[in-house]
Design a protein around this motif. Structure first.
Motif, PDB file in Angstrom:
ATOM      1  N   MET A   1       0.839  -1.079   0.184  1.00 17.83           N
ATOM      2  CA  MET A   1      -0.497  -0.269  -0.293  1.00 17.83           C
ATOM      3  C   MET A   1       0.724   1.173  -0.039  1.00 17.83           C
ATOM      4  N   THR A   2       1.781   0.958   0.851  1.00 16.63           N
ATOM      5  CA  THR A   2       3.045   2.265   0.706  1.00 16.63           C
ATOM      6  C   THR A   2       3.549   2.896  -1.226  1.00 16.63           C
ATOM      7  N   GLY A   3       3.899   1.591  -1.580  1.00 17.19           N
ATOM      8  CA  GLY A   3       4.208   1.901  -2.336  1.00 17.19           C
ATOM      9  C   GLY A   3       2.923   2.149  -3.539  1.00 17.19           C
ATOM     10  N   LEU A   4       1.914   1.801  -3.318  1.00 16.88           N
ATOM     11  CA  LEU A   4       0.547   2.073  -4.399  1.00 16.88           C
ATOM     12  C   LEU A   4       0.942   3.776  -3.742  1.00 16.88           C
ATOM     13  N   THR A   5       0.711   4.287  -2.601  1.00 21.07           N
ATOM     14  CA  THR A   5       0.311   5.712  -2.528  1.00 21.07           C
ATOM     15  C   THR A   5       2.275   6.872  -2.831  1.00 21.07           C
TER      16      THR A   5
END
Length: 258
Positions: free
Chosen positions: A170-174
């Protein structure tokens, strides 16, 4: 009320938000907080009865739309409803998630792994994509996406490999959303939440496995404290962004975990 204040109030009232996982927990708390602040809130989730209860609590500005975020056609239908009903979207709170069974890695079934990945990662991507398309095409252009990360986006709990992997992702998606959205005035941030009191975290107060093998209770915080943080992030002008925020029960064993 001055003319300037009236214009400001009308601007707040006209804002449109989508909250996924809005039937309970963090999603419901955020939906109610946004509704209280004057937003029109589209409530997405799989359980119609739970969405109806959130809508009842939120008042006339809430619209429940049954949505399984793992199904692309249902996500497309959600954002088509937003476009047709409101004509624009100002905020997506990308919140729907699942923890999965807390079992040792070698006992986790493929089906359980896939269910967590489909909900937490693929579902978040599909909703972000739907919001991005609306925000890029609308006039005025732009909007905000807030992803629900987790303390587990930083450090894992025992027996949480699927959940932890998706929250790190999710951090990479953000970050990618922030970069790709920059030219279209689409801001993206992430809120990493630790031990908010919800159905998903009930076992925290009765006892949960620690990294040293002990089982013990952990402190929790009110989900309303999370909701107020999301409200603050959402209220910023698009020229400003909270990229990452961590909101946690003060005494939870996070710092130094492991």
């Amino acid at each position: 009320m001055s003319e300037g204040s009236a214009v400001s109030q009308r601007s707040v009232v006209s804002r449109i938000a989508v909250v996924t996982g809005a039937g309970s927990g963090i999603g419901r708390a955020v939906a109610l907080e946004l509704a209280e602040a004057g937003w029109s809130v589209v409530l997405a989730g799989r359980r119609e009865d739970a969405l109806a209860e959130t809508a009842r609590l939120a008042g006339s500005g809430a619209l429940p739309v049954r949505t399984d975020v793992t199904r692309p056609a249902e996500v497309d239908a959600l954002f088509a409803t937003v476009r047709d009903r409101f004509g624009r979207l100002d905020l997506l709170f990308n919140n729907a998630g699942a923890f999965g069974p807390p079992v040792p890695l070698d006992e986790l079934s493929y089906e359980d792994w896939r269910a967590v990945v489909d909900t937490n990662l693929t579902g978040a991507f599909l909703c972000a994509q739907g919001a991005f398309r609306l925000m890029r095409a609308q006039d005025p252009q732009g909007g905000r996406i807030i992803n629900n990360g987790s303390i587990s986006a930083h450090v894992p709990r025992p027996h949480s490999i699927a959940y932890t992997a998706t929250k790190h992702a999710m951090t990479g998606l953000t970050k990618s959303l922030s970069l790709d959205g920059r030219r279209y005035s689409i801001a993206c941030g992430q809120i990493d939440i630790g031990n908010a009191a919800t159905e998903m975290t009930e076992r925290m107060s009765t006892g949960i496995l620690q990294a040293n093998g002990e089982v013990r209770a952990e402190p929790v915080m009110d989900a309303a404290d999370v909701a107020r943080t999301v409200r603050h992030m959402a209220a910023l002008p698009l020229e400003a962004n909270v990229q990452f925020a961590t909101v946690m029960a003060t005494a939870m064993p996070y710092i130094g975990r492991g």
